[in-house]
Motif scaffolding. Structure first.
Motif, PDB file in Angstrom:
ATOM      1  N   ASP A  12      -4.536  -3.210   2.702  1.00 38.27           N
ATOM      2  CA  ASP A  12      -4.351  -4.481   3.406  1.00 38.27           C
ATOM      3  C   ASP A  12      -3.207  -5.289   2.795  1.00 38.27           C
ATOM      4  O   ASP A  12      -2.600  -6.120   3.471  1.00 38.27           O
ATOM      5  CB  ASP A  12      -5.637  -5.312   3.383  1.00 38.27           C
ATOM      6  N   ARG A  13      -2.904  -5.080   1.520  1.00 34.08           N
ATOM      7  CA  ARG A  13      -1.823  -5.794   0.834  1.00 34.08           C
ATOM      8  C   ARG A  13      -0.445  -5.307   1.262  1.00 34.08           C
ATOM      9  O   ARG A  13       0.558  -5.986   1.041  1.00 34.08           O
ATOM     10  CB  ARG A  13      -1.938  -5.623  -0.679  1.00 34.08           C
ATOM     11  N   VAL A  14      -0.373  -4.128   1.846  1.00 27.11           N
ATOM     12  CA  VAL A  14       0.910  -3.528   2.201  1.00 27.11           C
ATOM     13  C   VAL A  14       1.293  -3.969   3.609  1.00 27.11           C
ATOM     14  O   VAL A  14       0.631  -3.605   4.578  1.00 27.11           O
ATOM     15  CB  VAL A  14       0.836  -1.991   2.112  1.00 27.11           C
ATOM     16  N   THR A  15       2.376  -4.742   3.708  1.00 34.28           N
ATOM     17  CA  THR A  15       2.795  -5.284   5.004  1.00 34.28           C
ATOM     18  C   THR A  15       4.117  -4.704   5.497  1.00 34.28           C
ATOM     19  O   THR A  15       4.513  -4.968   6.619  1.00 34.28           O
ATOM     20  CB  THR A  15       2.907  -6.810   4.924  1.00 34.28           C
ATOM     21  N   GLU A  16       4.796  -3.920   4.641  1.00 36.29           N
ATOM     22  CA  GLU A  16       6.062  -3.310   5.017  1.00 36.29           C
ATOM     23  C   GLU A  16       6.053  -1.834   4.627  1.00 36.29           C
ATOM     24  O   GLU A  16       5.520  -1.479   3.575  1.00 36.29           O
ATOM     25  CB  GLU A  16       7.244  -3.959   4.289  1.00 36.29           C
ATOM     26  N   TYR A  17       6.693  -1.007   5.463  1.00 35.00           N
ATOM     27  CA  TYR A  17       6.836   0.396   5.104  1.00 35.00           C
ATOM     28  C   TYR A  17       7.736   0.532   3.880  1.00 35.00           C
ATOM     29  O   TYR A  17       8.667  -0.250   3.690  1.00 35.00           O
ATOM     30  CB  TYR A  17       7.436   1.204   6.260  1.00 35.00           C
ATOM     31  N   TRP A  18       7.430   1.519   3.047  1.00 31.66           N
ATOM     32  CA  TRP A  18       8.204   1.869   1.848  1.00 31.66           C
ATOM     33  C   TRP A  18       8.220   0.740   0.824  1.00 31.66           C
ATOM     34  O   TRP A  18       9.155   0.621   0.044  1.00 31.66           O
ATOM     35  CB  TRP A  18       9.640   2.299   2.216  1.00 31.66           C
ATOM     36  N   SER A  19       7.200  -0.105   0.838  1.00 30.73           N
ATOM     37  CA  SER A  19       7.111  -1.208  -0.116  1.00 30.73           C
ATOM     38  C   SER A  19       5.792  -1.098  -0.882  1.00 30.73           C
ATOM     39  O   SER A  19       4.812  -1.780  -0.570  1.00 30.73           O
ATOM     40  CB  SER A  19       7.205  -2.547   0.625  1.00 30.73           C
ATOM     41  N   PRO A  20       5.746  -0.218  -1.903  1.00 30.24           N
ATOM     42  CA  PRO A  20       4.499   0.025  -2.637  1.00 30.24           C
ATOM     43  C   PRO A  20       3.968  -1.222  -3.327  1.00 30.24           C
ATOM     44  O   PRO A  20       4.735  -2.099  -3.725  1.00 30.24           O
ATOM     45  CB  PRO A  20       4.886   1.071  -3.685  1.00 30.24           C
ATOM     46  N   LYS A  21       2.650  -1.261  -3.492  1.00 30.11           N
ATOM     47  CA  LYS A  21       1.986  -2.347  -4.219  1.00 30.11           C
ATOM     48  C   LYS A  21       1.161  -1.740  -5.342  1.00 30.11           C
ATOM     49  O   LYS A  21       0.398  -0.792  -5.127  1.00 30.11           O
ATOM     50  CB  LYS A  21       1.072  -3.152  -3.291  1.00 30.11           C
ATOM     51  N   VAL A  22       1.315  -2.279  -6.537  1.00 30.49           N
ATOM     52  CA  VAL A  22       0.555  -1.821  -7.696  1.00 30.49           C
ATOM     53  C   VAL A  22      -0.878  -2.323  -7.566  1.00 30.49           C
ATOM     54  O   VAL A  22      -1.108  -3.514  -7.361  1.00 30.49           O
ATOM     55  CB  VAL A  22       1.184  -2.322  -9.011  1.00 30.49           C
ATOM     56  N   ILE A  23      -1.837  -1.389  -7.689  1.00 34.38           N
ATOM     57  CA  ILE A  23      -3.247  -1.773  -7.574  1.00 34.38           C
ATOM     58  C   ILE A  23      -4.024  -1.514  -8.859  1.00 34.38           C
ATOM     59  O   ILE A  23      -5.188  -1.875  -8.957  1.00 34.38           O
ATOM     60  CB  ILE A  23      -3.941  -1.070  -6.392  1.00 34.38           C
ATOM     61  N   GLY A  24      -3.373  -0.891  -9.835  1.00 35.81           N
ATOM     62  CA  GLY A  24      -4.076  -0.613 -11.080  1.00 35.81           C
ATOM     63  C   GLY A  24      -3.173   0.067 -12.086  1.00 35.81           C
ATOM     64  O   GLY A  24      -2.023   0.410 -11.795  1.00 35.81           O
ATOM     65  N   LYS A  25      -3.735   0.248 -13.274  1.00 38.21           N
ATOM     66  CA  LYS A  25      -2.986   0.873 -14.359  1.00 38.21           C
ATOM     67  C   LYS A  25      -3.942   1.727 -15.176  1.00 38.21           C
ATOM     68  O   LYS A  25      -5.070   1.316 -15.450  1.00 38.21           O
ATOM     69  CB  LYS A  25      -2.371  -0.215 -15.237  1.00 38.21           C
ATOM     70  N   VAL A  26      -3.496   2.920 -15.551  1.00 44.94           N
ATOM     71  CA  VAL A  26      -4.238   3.802 -16.449  1.00 44.94           C
ATOM     72  C   VAL A  26      -3.251   4.190 -17.549  1.00 44.94           C
ATOM     73  O   VAL A  26      -2.295   4.923 -17.297  1.00 44.94           O
ATOM     74  CB  VAL A  26      -4.762   5.059 -15.723  1.00 44.94           C
ATOM     75  N   ASN A  27      -3.465   3.657 -18.733  1.00 40.49           N
ATOM     76  CA  ASN A  27      -2.525   3.823 -19.835  1.00 40.49           C
ATOM     77  C   ASN A  27      -1.151   3.348 -19.370  1.00 40.49           C
ATOM     78  O   ASN A  27      -1.023   2.221 -18.932  1.00 40.49           O
ATOM     79  CB  ASN A  27      -2.549   5.249 -20.374  1.00 40.49           C
ATOM     80  N   ASP A  28      -0.124   4.185 -19.412  1.00 38.89           N
ATOM     81  CA  ASP A  28       1.197   3.732 -18.956  1.00 38.89           C
ATOM     82  C   ASP A  28       1.502   4.173 -17.523  1.00 38.89           C
ATOM     83  O   ASP A  28       2.628   4.088 -17.066  1.00 38.89           O
ATOM     84  CB  ASP A  28       2.295   4.206 -19.909  1.00 38.89           C
ATOM     85  N   GLN A  29       0.487   4.640 -16.800  1.00 36.83           N
ATOM     86  CA  GLN A  29       0.659   5.072 -15.413  1.00 36.83           C
ATOM     87  C   GLN A  29       0.232   3.959 -14.456  1.00 36.83           C
ATOM     88  O   GLN A  29      -0.836   3.370 -14.624  1.00 36.83           O
ATOM     89  CB  GLN A  29      -0.187   6.311 -15.125  1.00 36.83           C
TER      90      GLN A  29
END
Length: 121
Positions: A12-29
């Protein structure tokens, strides 16, 4: 206290194509969600591997030595240094897992290129 996150609702946070949104982090990933349609750009990440997981739809990953067709539920890891061009004929939802240092379109800059700050917003 830890709180669960619903992967499908994250889109739902993604409103444009090819525009990734960070949703979490695992270590440095970083875990990112993206909606894509059309093609991004031929590019490579010289120092980082990149994982694509298809949540919804289909993706064609163009590689210099061929094409990999991905369908819902499929996962593909692009090794560091491999030039690739993701293409989706129809809307496709992706979960991406990649190091925080990964530039969106490698060293290629296009109008679709997103900074890490934009991906964190």
């Amino acid at each position: 206290m830890l709180v669960a996150q619903n992967l499908l609702s994250a889109f739902d946070r993604v409103t444009e194509y090819w525009s990734p949104k960070v949703i979490g982090k695992v270590n440095d990933q970083l875990l990112k969600v993206a909606k894509v349609k059309g093609q991004l750009v031929w590019h490579a990440h010289d120092l980082e591997d990149e994982l694509f997981h298809i949540v919804k739809g289909e993706l064609r990953m163009e590689l210099e030595d061929g094409v990999v067709h991905l369908r819902e539920g499929d996962t593909l890891t692009i090794p560091k240094g491999v030039r690739h061009n993701p293409v989706a004929d129809e809307e496709c939802w992706l979960l991406l897992i990649e190091p925080a240092s990964t530039k969106h379109t490698g060293d290629e800059i296009t109008p679709l290129t997103r900074s890490l700050a934009e991906q964190l917003s």
